[in-house]
Write a protein that holds these residues in place. Sequence first.
Motif, PDB file in Angstrom:
ATOM      1  N   ARG A  62       0.831  -1.214   0.000  1.00 55.67           N
ATOM      2  CA  ARG A  62       0.000   0.000   0.000  1.00 55.67           C
ATOM      3  C   ARG A  62       0.864   1.261   0.000  1.00 55.67           C
ATOM      4  O   ARG A  62       0.534   2.249  -0.667  1.00 55.67           O
ATOM      5  N   ALA A  63       1.977   1.233   0.725  1.00 51.11           N
ATOM      6  CA  ALA A  63       2.891   2.377   0.716  1.00 51.11           C
ATOM      7  C   ALA A  63       3.483   2.566  -0.680  1.00 51.11           C
ATOM      8  O   ALA A  63       3.558   3.691  -1.183  1.00 51.11           O
ATOM      9  N   LEU A  64       3.880   1.477  -1.310  1.00 52.33           N
ATOM     10  CA  LEU A  64       4.391   1.571  -2.687  1.00 52.33           C
ATOM     11  C   LEU A  64       3.334   2.164  -3.608  1.00 52.33           C
ATOM     12  O   LEU A  64       3.647   2.966  -4.502  1.00 52.33           O
ATOM     13  N   HIS A  65       2.094   1.790  -3.408  1.00 59.64           N
ATOM     14  CA  HIS A  65       0.992   2.343  -4.208  1.00 59.64           C
ATOM     15  C   HIS A  65       0.869   3.852  -3.988  1.00 59.64           C
ATOM     16  O   HIS A  65       0.718   4.616  -4.954  1.00 59.64           O
ATOM     17  N   VAL A  66       0.945   4.295  -2.750  1.00 59.86           N
ATOM     18  CA  VAL A  66       0.874   5.732  -2.440  1.00 59.86           C
ATOM     19  C   VAL A  66       1.978   6.484  -3.173  1.00 59.86           C
ATOM     20  O   VAL A  66       1.756   7.580  -3.694  1.00 59.86           O
ATOM     21  N   PHE A  67       3.172   5.876  -3.262  1.00 62.11           N
ATOM     22  CA  PHE A  67       4.304   6.535  -3.908  1.00 62.11           C
ATOM     23  C   PHE A  67       4.358   6.294  -5.418  1.00 62.11           C
ATOM     24  O   PHE A  67       5.309   6.691  -6.082  1.00 62.11           O
ATOM     25  N   GLY A  68       3.357   5.618  -5.965  1.00 60.88           N
ATOM     26  CA  GLY A  68       3.325   5.370  -7.408  1.00 60.88           C
ATOM     27  C   GLY A  68       4.300   4.307  -7.865  1.00 60.88           C
ATOM     28  O   GLY A  68       4.707   4.299  -9.026  1.00 60.88           O
ATOM     29  N   GLU A  69       4.672   3.393  -6.969  1.00 58.05           N
ATOM     30  CA  GLU A  69       5.685   2.382  -7.283  1.00 58.05           C
ATOM     31  C   GLU A  69       5.157   0.952  -7.184  1.00 58.05           C
ATOM     32  O   GLU A  69       5.954   0.018  -7.102  1.00 58.05           O
ATOM     33  N   ILE A  70       3.852   0.763  -7.196  1.00 60.14           N
ATOM     34  CA  ILE A  70       3.294  -0.581  -7.012  1.00 60.14           C
ATOM     35  C   ILE A  70       3.702  -1.525  -8.145  1.00 60.14           C
ATOM     36  O   ILE A  70       3.840  -2.733  -7.930  1.00 60.14           O
ATOM     37  N   GLN A  71       3.939  -0.997  -9.339  1.00 58.96           N
ATOM     38  CA  GLN A  71       4.332  -1.854 -10.458  1.00 58.96           C
ATOM     39  C   GLN A  71       5.664  -2.542 -10.175  1.00 58.96           C
ATOM     40  O   GLN A  71       5.891  -3.672 -10.618  1.00 58.96           O
ATOM     41  N   ALA A  72       6.524  -1.893  -9.408  1.00 55.66           N
ATOM     42  CA  ALA A  72       7.816  -2.508  -9.052  1.00 55.66           C
ATOM     43  C   ALA A  72       7.587  -3.793  -8.270  1.00 55.66           C
ATOM     44  O   ALA A  72       8.280  -4.790  -8.487  1.00 55.66           O
ATOM     45  N   LEU A  73       6.594  -3.790  -7.387  1.00 50.49           N
ATOM     46  CA  LEU A  73       6.271  -5.004  -6.632  1.00 50.49           C
ATOM     47  C   LEU A  73       5.678  -6.064  -7.558  1.00 50.49           C
ATOM     48  O   LEU A  73       6.042  -7.236  -7.477  1.00 50.49           O
ATOM     49  N   ALA A  74       4.808  -5.638  -8.455  1.00 52.52           N
ATOM     50  CA  ALA A  74       4.170  -6.581  -9.377  1.00 52.52           C
ATOM     51  C   ALA A  74       5.192  -7.246 -10.303  1.00 52.52           C
ATOM     52  O   ALA A  74       5.001  -8.385 -10.722  1.00 52.52           O
ATOM     53  N   ASP A  75       6.285  -6.556 -10.585  1.00 49.70           N
ATOM     54  CA  ASP A  75       7.293  -7.066 -11.517  1.00 49.70           C
ATOM     55  C   ASP A  75       8.441  -7.822 -10.836  1.00 49.70           C
ATOM     56  O   ASP A  75       9.355  -8.280 -11.515  1.00 49.70           O
ATOM     57  N   LEU A  76       8.391  -7.969  -9.519  1.00 47.44           N
ATOM     58  CA  LEU A  76       9.519  -8.578  -8.811  1.00 47.44           C
ATOM     59  C   LEU A  76       9.884  -9.963  -9.308  1.00 47.44           C
ATOM     60  O   LEU A  76      11.038 -10.270  -9.519  1.00 47.44           O
ATOM     61  N   LEU A  77       8.909 -10.808  -9.480  1.00 45.00           N
ATOM     62  CA  LEU A  77       9.194 -12.168  -9.945  1.00 45.00           C
ATOM     63  C   LEU A  77       8.335 -12.443 -11.175  1.00 45.00           C
ATOM     64  O   LEU A  77       7.444 -13.272 -11.163  1.00 45.00           O
ATOM     65  N   ASP A  78       8.626 -11.707 -12.238  1.00 47.22           N
ATOM     66  CA  ASP A  78       7.894 -11.853 -13.491  1.00 47.22           C
ATOM     67  C   ASP A  78       8.260 -13.199 -14.111  1.00 47.22           C
ATOM     68  O   ASP A  78       9.399 -13.409 -14.532  1.00 47.22           O
ATOM     69  N   THR A  79       7.299 -14.120 -14.139  1.00 48.51           N
ATOM     70  CA  THR A  79       7.601 -15.478 -14.606  1.00 48.51           C
ATOM     71  C   THR A  79       8.019 -15.521 -16.072  1.00 48.51           C
ATOM     72  O   THR A  79       8.728 -16.444 -16.466  1.00 48.51           O
ATOM     73  N   ALA A  80       7.618 -14.547 -16.841  1.00 45.61           N
ATOM     74  CA  ALA A  80       8.042 -14.517 -18.246  1.00 45.61           C
ATOM     75  C   ALA A  80       9.535 -14.204 -18.371  1.00 45.61           C
ATOM     76  O   ALA A  80      10.148 -14.511 -19.388  1.00 45.61           O
ATOM     77  N   LYS A  81      10.105 -13.610 -17.327  1.00 41.92           N
ATOM     78  CA  LYS A  81      11.531 -13.260 -17.338  1.00 41.92           C
ATOM     79  C   LYS A  81      12.331 -14.117 -16.368  1.00 41.92           C
ATOM     80  O   LYS A  81      13.477 -13.808 -16.055  1.00 41.92           O
ATOM     81  N   ASP A  82      11.739 -15.183 -15.871  1.00 50.13           N
ATOM     82  CA  ASP A  82      12.397 -16.078 -14.911  1.00 50.13           C
ATOM     83  C   ASP A  82      13.288 -17.052 -15.684  1.00 50.13           C
ATOM     84  O   ASP A  82      12.888 -18.173 -15.994  1.00 50.13           O
ATOM     85  N   ASP A  83      14.505 -16.624 -15.980  1.00 53.68           N
ATOM     86  CA  ASP A  83      15.411 -17.417 -16.811  1.00 53.68           C
ATOM     87  C   ASP A  83      15.690 -18.801 -16.219  1.00 53.68           C
ATOM     88  O   ASP A  83      15.722 -19.793 -16.942  1.00 53.68           O
TER      89      ASP A  83
END
Length: 107
Positions: A62-83
Amino acid sequence: MDLPIPLPVGRAISKLGSDISLARRRRHISQASLAERIGASVSTVRRMEKGDVRVPIHFFARALHVFGEIQALADLLDTAKDDIGLALADERLPKRVRSRSGATGAL
């Protein structure tokens, strides 16, 4: 039985808490205002900023969302980029695929 927190995990949560504190102060947002925005108490915000691993992850999110950074959390373990995961999955692929009787190879 609680497992001990691995040192890298503790460091990462501590850094995230410090970064949230810095982002909040740079935006001139008080702890009370952030607490209200994320639906937490001021003491929870203080604990989060100190890197308390017992603070539920949704408050960090929620804090990340307030700061406009929630996408960073969503992209942490992007399975399409999980080499590593993709390589392991590829190793388990069959070497050849046989057609079933009566099935055609064309779509």
